[in-house]
Design a protein around this motif. Structure first.
Motif, short mmCIF file in Angstrom:
data_model
loop_
_atom_site.label_atom_id
_atom_site.label_comp_id
_atom_site.label_asym_id
_atom_site.label_seq_id
_atom_site.Cartn_x
_atom_site.Cartn_y
_atom_site.Cartn_z
N ILE A 34 0.83 -1.21 0.00
CA ILE A 34 0.00 0.00 0.00
C ILE A 34 0.86 1.25 0.00
O ILE A 34 0.60 2.21 -0.75
N THR A 35 1.89 1.29 0.83
CA THR A 35 2.74 2.48 0.88
C THR A 35 3.46 2.71 -0.45
O THR A 35 3.59 3.85 -0.90
N THR A 36 3.89 1.63 -1.08
CA THR A 36 4.55 1.78 -2.38
C THR A 36 3.58 2.33 -3.42
O THR A 36 3.93 3.23 -4.20
N ALA A 37 2.36 1.80 -3.44
CA ALA A 37 1.37 2.25 -4.42
C ALA A 37 1.02 3.72 -4.21
O ALA A 37 0.99 4.51 -5.17
N PHE A 38 0.75 4.12 -2.98
CA PHE A 38 0.38 5.51 -2.71
C PHE A 38 1.54 6.45 -2.99
O PHE A 38 1.34 7.58 -3.46
N ALA A 39 2.76 6.02 -2.70
CA ALA A 39 3.93 6.87 -2.98
C ALA A 39 4.08 7.11 -4.48
O ALA A 39 4.38 8.22 -4.91
N LEU A 40 3.85 6.08 -5.28
CA LEU A 40 3.94 6.25 -6.73
C LEU A 40 2.80 7.12 -7.26
O LEU A 40 2.99 7.89 -8.21
N ILE A 41 1.63 7.01 -6.66
CA ILE A 41 0.50 7.85 -7.07
C ILE A 41 0.83 9.32 -6.84
O ILE A 41 0.39 10.19 -7.61
N VAL A 42 1.58 9.62 -5.81
CA VAL A 42 1.98 11.01 -5.54
C VAL A 42 3.16 11.42 -6.41
O VAL A 42 3.21 12.54 -6.94
N ALA A 43 4.12 10.53 -6.59
CA ALA A 43 5.37 10.89 -7.26
C ALA A 43 5.19 11.09 -8.77
O ALA A 43 5.79 12.01 -9.35
N ILE A 44 4.38 10.27 -9.41
CA ILE A 44 4.25 10.35 -10.87
C ILE A 44 3.64 11.68 -11.32
O ILE A 44 4.21 12.36 -12.19
N PRO A 45 2.51 12.13 -10.77
CA PRO A 45 1.99 13.45 -11.17
C PRO A 45 2.93 14.58 -10.81
O PRO A 45 3.02 15.58 -11.55
N SER A 46 3.64 14.45 -9.67
CA SER A 46 4.56 15.50 -9.27
C SER A 46 5.71 15.63 -10.27
O SER A 46 6.09 16.75 -10.64
N MET A 47 6.24 14.51 -10.74
CA MET A 47 7.33 14.55 -11.72
C MET A 47 6.85 15.12 -13.06
O MET A 47 7.54 15.93 -13.69
#
Length: 260
Positions: free
Chosen positions: A206-219
């Motif tokens: 779950i933490t990995t999935a949520f972190a990627l959900i935040v990181a991809i739009p930010s990048m």
């Protein structure tokens, strides 16, 4: 007769084994129908449940997501060509600079907070302080310095998106490690059922999935606003150079230092 028996003996043995296996299989099937295994229905989890299952690192990921949304909103409203280089302001400055009316140009800049007004205000104030002649080199030097300052001011916010895009996956990895440690602790304590490890593995994923959900739009937002800002800064430099040329090409105050 003996030879015939030796020939058909393998067939008799195979037929007997087939009948035994058929009988055993049918009995197992009947037993399964009488006592079917308990079925576990999949439960739909809400976003709040997933947040709770993610562990303590989810709080930091949530803070980064809020910061990302805030900065994206700020950049979307501020880093715009019409905001930084207002067409109406540019036309007013063109008229004042063509007439070499410094006081009128400064007055126009005072009523506006855009980057173009800051650049021209600093250009006319610094380059003309204490001298009677405005040289083109002085004006362009001050304009370039102010444009660099304006770009740096906005790049500070854009770079924060890059920082969030880098930190979010690291927090997700930290949550993954934390969840796996919890699963190994359960294993060391003697747990053997899959349900005993579900909590730790769920936290890891779950933490990995949520972190990627935040990181991809930010990048993605970082590259979009970075390129947009560079394009607008190029247009700002062109507008400032055009206004300076209009001011220098006039008469009176715009004469060059050699002519003076």
């Amino acid at each position: 007769m003996k030879l015939l028996f030796q020939i058909i003996r393998p067939a008799i043995i195979a037929l007997a084994l087939f009948m035994v296996s058929t009988t055993v299989t049918s009995r197992i099937a009947n037993a399964a129908e009488v006592n079917p295994p308990p079925t576990v229905e999949a439960q739909d989890k809400s976003l709040l449940d997933l947040y709770s299952d993610g562990g303590w690192t989810m709080h930091f990921i949530a803070l980064i997501s809020v910061g990302t949304i805030t900065i994206i909103t700020y950049c979307a409203t501020r880093i715009r060509s019409k905001k930084l280089i207002p067409p109406a302001l540019e036309r007013s400055l063109e008229l004042a600079m063509s007439q070499q009316d410094v006081s009128a140009a400064l007055q126009v800049c005072e009523g506006d907070s855009s980057s173009l007004s800051h650049v021209m205000k600093e250009t006319l104030t610094k380059a003309g302080a204490g001298v009677e002649v405005y040289s083109k080199a002085d004006l362009e030097a001050v304009a370039a310095e102010t444009i660099f300052h304006e770009e740096t001011k906005f790049m500070l916010w854009v770079n924060m998106l890059n920082a969030f895009a880098a930190v979010a996956p690291m927090l997700g990895l930290l949550g993954t490690v934390s969840g796996m440690i919890g699963s190994f602790n359960q294993l060391a304590a003697g747990a053997s059922k899959p349900s005993d490890f579900a909590g730790g593995i769920g936290e890891a994923m779950i933490t990995t999935a949520f972190a990627l959900i935040v990181a991809i739009p930010s990048m993605l937002a970082y590259f979009v606003f970075k390129n947009l800002l560079q394009s607008i800064v190029g247009d700002l430099a062109y507008s400032a150079s055009n206004l300076i040329n209009r001011f220098i090409s006039g008469s009176g105050v715009g004469a060059s230092s050699d002519e003076a």
